[in-house]
Design an enzyme around this catalytic site. Structure first.
Site, PDB file in Angstrom:
ATOM      1  N   SER A   1       0.829  -1.191   0.000  1.00 12.56           N
ATOM      2  CA  SER A   1       0.000   0.000   0.000  1.00 12.56           C
ATOM      3  C   SER A   1       0.873   1.255   0.000  1.00 12.56           C
ATOM      4  O   SER A   1       1.718   1.420  -0.875  1.00 12.56           O
ATOM      5  CB  SER A   1      -0.957  -0.048   1.198  1.00 12.56           C
TER       6      SER A   1
ATOM      7  N   ASP B   1      -8.936  -6.211  -4.573  1.00  9.83           N
ATOM      8  CA  ASP B   1      -8.527  -4.901  -4.054  1.00  9.83           C
ATOM      9  C   ASP B   1      -9.112  -3.810  -4.941  1.00  9.83           C
ATOM     10  O   ASP B   1      -8.534  -3.409  -5.938  1.00  9.83           O
ATOM     11  CB  ASP B   1      -7.005  -4.810  -4.011  1.00  9.83           C
TER      12      ASP B   1
ATOM     13  N   HIS C   1      -8.149  -4.790  -0.091  1.00 11.16           N
ATOM     14  CA  HIS C   1      -6.856  -4.120   0.003  1.00 11.16           C
ATOM     15  C   HIS C   1      -6.002  -4.693   1.133  1.00 11.16           C
ATOM     16  O   HIS C   1      -4.772  -4.728   1.028  1.00 11.16           O
ATOM     17  CB  HIS C   1      -7.073  -2.623   0.213  1.00 11.16           C
TER      18      HIS C   1
END
Length: 394
Positions: free
Chosen positions: A170, A335, A368
């Site tokens: 991320s 995601d 995610h």
């Protein structure tokens, strides 16, 4: 493992459950960087501190170091536990340790809390020497580029000229990507997981709603709430709840919570009815007890600002032309916040520059947050990638 046209073929023995070894009890340290750092905003810090932890041993050639960059609400505490807090495991403890995908029997792993953080590094909670009070709302806005520049100073402090790899998921993956542009000669491999080359308008919108929840909290006081002895807890709760909605996929939410009613039947009131409501409130309440609102504001702004192609007329291939590292790019099909199509933009830009890049897209249901989960295919890919790195990191 063999690499076929930039994709991984995983042998059966690589998909066995991970070794459960732990790095054990760890100690957080602080690096006092006694040199000035000019930030992207134009502000300048005359000196700063970075909280960090290390796992494994640095080899004689100082060539086996791996830097772990953290995402929004994490810190330098990547693996292991604290002797006085045995339940406080590092946020990527399933990934880092002896015999784990990032094996500390081979590599010297460094975790760092970013500048502007609230876990020991210089940030809004630190004293401003000019005023003798906490920086609060006066602490400058920082960017991913600023974090990477500060991390390079930490590498100098530790005597590490070149990282065998820089790795993150991320927001941490954005930092790993930025390393390849800012310091191409100081990184041999970049592992960028659950990543996007820039936030979409929708993602920026989610961040703005979260920031508004904080800044409109009556206890915010323009970021100077420390002086008032309060915390904008309601705003932090809402910000975290918004974030959690985006971290999970619809399927994962439905599988975990469904439409289950806590009381069996509708309450016909505004108390908690559904299990998902209970989960979000719990996560928001917990987050508001340990995370700093000023840090949250700055981290989400750093996310929004990240766009290495902006200086090149939007041409990501031109932006990544400086990169010399080899890459592993991983995305997750569910995601929706940082969709696989965005990761493939990075892969295409690297291939345009004839970089060595391997790409793995995993059909995992977790959304995610999948980069934090125990997925056998994902772990096998990371394990195999590191297994193919000599300790010299070339």
């Amino acid at each position: 493992m063999r690499k076929l046209n930039g994709l991984f073929r995983l042998s059966a023995d690589m998909i066995d459950p991970r070794n459960q070894g732990s790095v054990g009890a760890v100690t957080a340290r602080k690096a006092n960087i006694d040199s000035s750092l000019r930030l992207s905003s134009g502000a300048q810090l005359s000196s700063f501190e970075l909280a960090y932890e290390t796992y494994g041993e640095l080899n004689a050639a100082r060539s086996n170091a791996v830097l772990i960059c953290h995402a929004l609400n994490a810190s330098h505490h990547v693996a292991g536990y604290y002797a006085d807090e045995p339940e406080n495991a590092g946020w990527w403890d399933n990934m880092v340790g002896p015999g784990k995908p990032l094996d500390t029997n081979r590599f010297f792993v460094v975790g760092v809390n970013n500048l502007g953080g609230c876990h020991g590094s210089t940030g809004p909670m630190s004293l401003n020497a000019a005023t003798g009070k906490p920086w609060g709302g006066d602490f400058p806005v920082v960017t991913v580029e600023d974090w990477v520049a500060a991390q390079a100073r930490l590498a100098d402090y530790l005597g590490i000229q070149r990282f065998a790899a820089v790795m993150g998921g991320s927001l941490g993956a954005m930092q790993a990507l930025q390393w390849t542009v800012s310091y191409p000669e100081r990184i041999a491999h970049a592992l960028v997981i659950a990543v996007t080359p820039k936030l979409s308008a929708q993602n920026i919108a989610f961040n703005e709603v979260a920031r508004q929840a904080i800044t409109t909290d009556p206890d915010f006081h323009g970021g100077h709430y420390y002086e008032h002895g309060v915390v904008p807890r309601r705003g932090l709760r809402l910000a975290r709840m918004i974030g959690h909605i985006t971290y999970l996929s619809d399927d994962a939410m439905m599988e975990k919570f469904g439409r289950a009613l806590r009381r069996g039947t509708p309450g016909f009131d505004f108390d908690i009815d559904f299990e998902i409501e209970s989960y979000l409130r719990y996560q928001g309440d917990k987050f508001s007890t340990y995370f700093d609102a000023n840090t949250y504001l700055r981290i989400t702004k750093a996310l929004d600002y990240f766009d290495p192609a902006a200086a090149y007329g939007g041409d990501l291939s031109a932006a990544l032309a400086r990169a010399r590292a080899r890459f592993l790019v991983v995305s997750f099909a569910s995601d929706w916040r940082f969709a696989p199509a965005r990761a493939r933009e990075i892969v295409r830009a690297l291939l345009d520059n004839r970089r060595d890049v391997s790409y793995l897209e995993i059909d995992a249901p977790h959304g995610h947050d999948a980069f934090l989960m125990d997925d056998a295919r994902y772990f096998a890919a990371v394990r195999a990638y590191f297994a193919n790195l000599p300790q010299a990191g070339v």
